[in-house]
Design a protein around this motif. Structure first.
Motif, PDB file in Angstrom:
ATOM      1  N   THR A   1       3.994  -2.813   3.900  1.00  0.00           N
ATOM      2  CA  THR A   1       2.612  -2.350   3.944  1.00  0.00           C
ATOM      3  C   THR A   1       2.448  -1.226   4.963  1.00  0.00           C
TER       4      THR A   1
ATOM      5  N   HIS B   1       3.857  -4.696   9.203  1.00  0.00           N
ATOM      6  CA  HIS B   1       3.279  -3.424   8.770  1.00  0.00           C
ATOM      7  C   HIS B   1       4.010  -2.232   9.429  1.00  0.00           C
TER       8      HIS B   1
ATOM      9  N   SER C   1      -0.320  -3.984  -0.626  1.00  0.00           N
ATOM     10  CA  SER C   1       0.798  -3.048  -0.615  1.00  0.00           C
ATOM     11  C   SER C   1       0.560  -1.797   0.230  1.00  0.00           C
TER      12      SER C   1
ATOM     13  N   THR D   1       2.407  -9.224   6.596  1.00  0.00           N
ATOM     14  CA  THR D   1       3.117  -8.762   5.414  1.00  0.00           C
ATOM     15  C   THR D   1       4.513  -9.357   5.474  1.00  0.00           C
TER      16      THR D   1
END
Length: 216
Positions: free
Chosen positions: A105, A127, A73, A99
């Motif tokens: 993220t 990301h 996360s 992700t």
């Protein structure tokens, strides 16, 4: 999982919480490495669903290779070797960081200190940031090599380097596919030096501030 011994080898292991959840604290890591003389090798792992995939805290000489680090996360890898800022170094080789649209993220690889780092032949996909360095205050360290990587679909910047609180000499960024720009900021009093940015395919803005040497 916490690693404190040196020269540990992990291979062919899945470490994951599934389905992954947004908002897991960044301090909750799939692997936490705390040995000062690490020299550990992580190969062919899948790490998913934590706050941070691998957190290096007081470790050097490590290698991450052929790993798949997915939907953590906050960070895929977090490097924060405050007490060993100029020691050893790490390598991230032939790995995939990814992700999902649901897990926003912050960063695939985040570095605050920790000696040299090589990121080679690796995919940083989605990301907010692909690779991000924000040096911890007064850290002075050197050697960053980012080469032959695919760094794509970031929502903020593909590469973001801020050495304004410390000093990081010798930054080589070469042969990468980058689709959301590069930022390198040194401090006005102590500019970043030894910067080579060459042979990349770059889309998006390029912002070099307080950088002494640069080639594009």
């Amino acid at each position: 999982m916490c690693i404190r011994d040196s020269q540990v080898i992990f291979r062919n292991i899945w470490i994951r919480v599934w389905p992954p959840q947004q908002g897991v604290a960044k301090e909750i890591a799939g692997i936490l490495v705390k040995s000062q003389n690490c020299q550990s090798h992580f190969k062919n792992l899948q790490i998913a669903g934590f706050g941070t995939g691998i957190r290096f805290k007081s470790a050097h000489g490590w290698r991450v290779e052929d790993c798949y680090i997915l939907c953590n996360s906050t960070y895929g890898i977090w490097i924060q070797n405050y007490d060993l800022p100029d020691t050893g170094g790490g390598s991230i080789l032939s790995s995939i960081f990814d992700t999902s649209n649901e897990i926003n993220t912050e960063c695939a690889i985040f570095q605050e200190a920790g000696g040299g780092l090589r990121i080679v032949n690796t995919k940083l996909h989605r990301h907010q940031y692909g690779y991000k360095m924000k040096l911890y205050p007064n850290v002075r360290t050197t050697i960053l090599i980012i080469g032959q990587n695919s760094i794509e679909q970031q929502t903020k910047r593909s590469i973001f380097i801020d050495t304004s609180q410390g000093r990081f000499g010798v930054i080589v960024i070469t042969g990468n596919q980058i689709n959301n720009g590069i930022v390198i900021h040194g401090s006005e009093a102590d500019p970043a030096y030894g910067v080579v940015c060459q042979g990349n395919f770059i889309q998006g803005p390029i912002d070099f501030t307080n950088v002494v040497e640069q080639r594009r």
